[in-house]
Design a protein around this motif. Structure first.
Motif, PDB file in Angstrom:
ATOM      1  N   ALA A 271       0.829  -1.205   0.000  1.00 43.20           N
ATOM      2  CA  ALA A 271       0.000   0.000   0.000  1.00 43.20           C
ATOM      3  C   ALA A 271       0.859   1.249   0.000  1.00 43.20           C
ATOM      4  CB  ALA A 271      -0.929  -0.002   1.218  1.00 43.20           C
ATOM      5  N   TYR A 272       1.927   1.248   0.778  1.00 41.99           N
ATOM      6  CA  TYR A 272       2.793   2.433   0.817  1.00 41.99           C
ATOM      7  C   TYR A 272       3.409   2.686  -0.551  1.00 41.99           C
ATOM      8  CZ  TYR A 272       6.278   5.821   2.240  1.00 41.99           C
ATOM      9  OH  TYR A 272       7.036   6.974   2.354  1.00 41.99           O
ATOM     10  N   GLY A 273       3.808   1.628  -1.238  1.00 37.27           N
ATOM     11  CA  GLY A 273       4.366   1.781  -2.572  1.00 37.27           C
ATOM     12  C   GLY A 273       3.356   2.391  -3.533  1.00 37.27           C
ATOM     13  N   LEU A 274       2.095   1.955  -3.451  1.00 36.35           N
ATOM     14  CA  LEU A 274       1.049   2.493  -4.321  1.00 36.35           C
ATOM     15  C   LEU A 274       0.740   3.947  -3.974  1.00 36.35           C
ATOM     16  CD1 LEU A 274      -1.295  -0.632  -4.272  1.00 36.35           C
ATOM     17  CD2 LEU A 274       0.031   0.185  -6.233  1.00 36.35           C
ATOM     18  N   MET A 275       0.737   4.264  -2.678  1.00 39.97           N
ATOM     19  CA  MET A 275       0.502   5.642  -2.256  1.00 39.97           C
ATOM     20  C   MET A 275       1.629   6.547  -2.732  1.00 39.97           C
ATOM     21  SD  MET A 275      -0.753   4.647   1.596  1.00 39.97           S
ATOM     22  CE  MET A 275      -1.010   6.304   2.234  1.00 39.97           C
ATOM     23  N   LEU A 276       2.856   6.076  -2.610  1.00 38.39           N
ATOM     24  CA  LEU A 276       4.011   6.862  -3.044  1.00 38.39           C
ATOM     25  C   LEU A 276       3.973   7.080  -4.553  1.00 38.39           C
ATOM     26  CD1 LEU A 276       6.668   8.210  -2.209  1.00 38.39           C
ATOM     27  CD2 LEU A 276       7.804   5.996  -2.533  1.00 38.39           C
TER      28      LEU A 276
END
Length: 297
Positions: A271-276
């Motif tokens: 999720a953090y990768g997608l948010m970034l």
């Protein structure tokens, strides 16, 4: 629901939304078991899982597939919520039968399908409540409206989702009180959570137990501790003052660590990768072709 009646992509939550900020918060791992128990305690969901799911035999694979599904409809992985909605509807259309008490069930039963969606919203709320900063009334309402938009994209009809969070919260309590039950799936899921199977077949059993035994105890503490008390009692799960004290200490520790953790550690990695990715895309300068297209319009 046909595509014409579904929300367009721009109406779905994105960067800066309450849903994006809360859904994949790292402490949510402690509530994953609670969400599963709430879902399979519904008679329709429990029967479908018992007869058609591979969760009992391959829990790690099933958990990963569920995680990927939520990443698609919340954070836009792959084709996003609309594509995932079509996939889920196709996947569940043949999951039907008769349960052990003679009741007919279908995985696309509107009430049951909407119930699963509501438990995911409640998962966000309870994660913030127990292991972070509780959402304000304004955040709760915004989150629910965002989640209603996701629900529409997944094929849930508007009238099957309460219009506001106060109504959704009351409906949640009503279903817990009047519909959820102890069944074979609740037993199987709790066993899978608290006595986890080896993820790798050839991992030495003694080595696995060094991790599995304390991990199972921790999962039981957080799962049983965050279930609604009326459901906990209905499932026959013991909960002592000592358990509560242990849970409170854990929650205090997790809350303190989470507040001080850097961004990459505050969210599930995918999720953090997608948010970034989305944040970087918003900052990206427009390409010449895009500028020309805008001028032409």
């Amino acid at each position: 629901m046909d595509d014409a009646s579904r929300p367009d992509q721009d109406s779905l939550p994105g960067p800066g939304s309450v849903t994006w900020e809360h859904f994949a918060a790292a402490p949510g791992v402690f509530l994953a078991g609670t969400g599963l128990m709430l879902q399979v305690a519904h008679p329709v969901v429990g029967a479908g899982v018992l007869d058609h799911s591979e969760f009992k035999d391959r829990p790690w694979k099933r958990a990963w597939e569920t995680h990927l599904s939520t990443m698609r409809f919340v954070y836009g992985l792959g084709g996003g919520a609309h594509a995932e909605g079509r996939r889920l509807l196709e996947l569940h259309k043949d999951i039907k039968g008769v349960d052990r008490t003679g009741r007919r069930y279908h995985a696309l039963n509107p009430e049951a399908y909407a119930w699963v969606h509501l438990t995911l919203a409640r998962y966000m709320v309870d994660t913030a409540k127990w292991f972070g900063d509780p959402m304000t009334d304004e955040e709760l309402e915004q989150m629910w409206q965002e989640f209603r938009a996701i629900g529409l994209a997944l094929g849930i009809k508007q009238h099957h989702m309460p219009p506001d969070w106060a109504s959704a919260d009351a409906y949640f309590d009503e279903v817990v009180r009047t519909t959820l039950e102890a069944n074979q799936s609740t037993t199987d899921v709790l066993t899978a959570l608290t006595e986890p199977k080896k993820p790798i077949r050839y991992l030495p059993t003694p080595l696995w137990k060094l991790f599995a035994v304390p991990a199972g105890s921790l999962v039981r503490l957080t799962t049983v501790g965050t279930l609604p008390p009326v459901l906990r009692k209905r499932l026959g799960l013991s909960w002592t003052d000592r358990d509560q004290h242990s849970f409170d200490r854990l929650a205090t520790l997790v809350r303190a660590v989470h507040r001080r953790a850097p961004g990459p550690l505050r969210y599930a990695p995918l999720a953090y990768g997608l948010m970034l990715r989305e944040r970087l895309a918003q900052r990206r300068p427009a390409r010449p072709s895009e500028v020309a297209s805008t001028r032409a319009a």
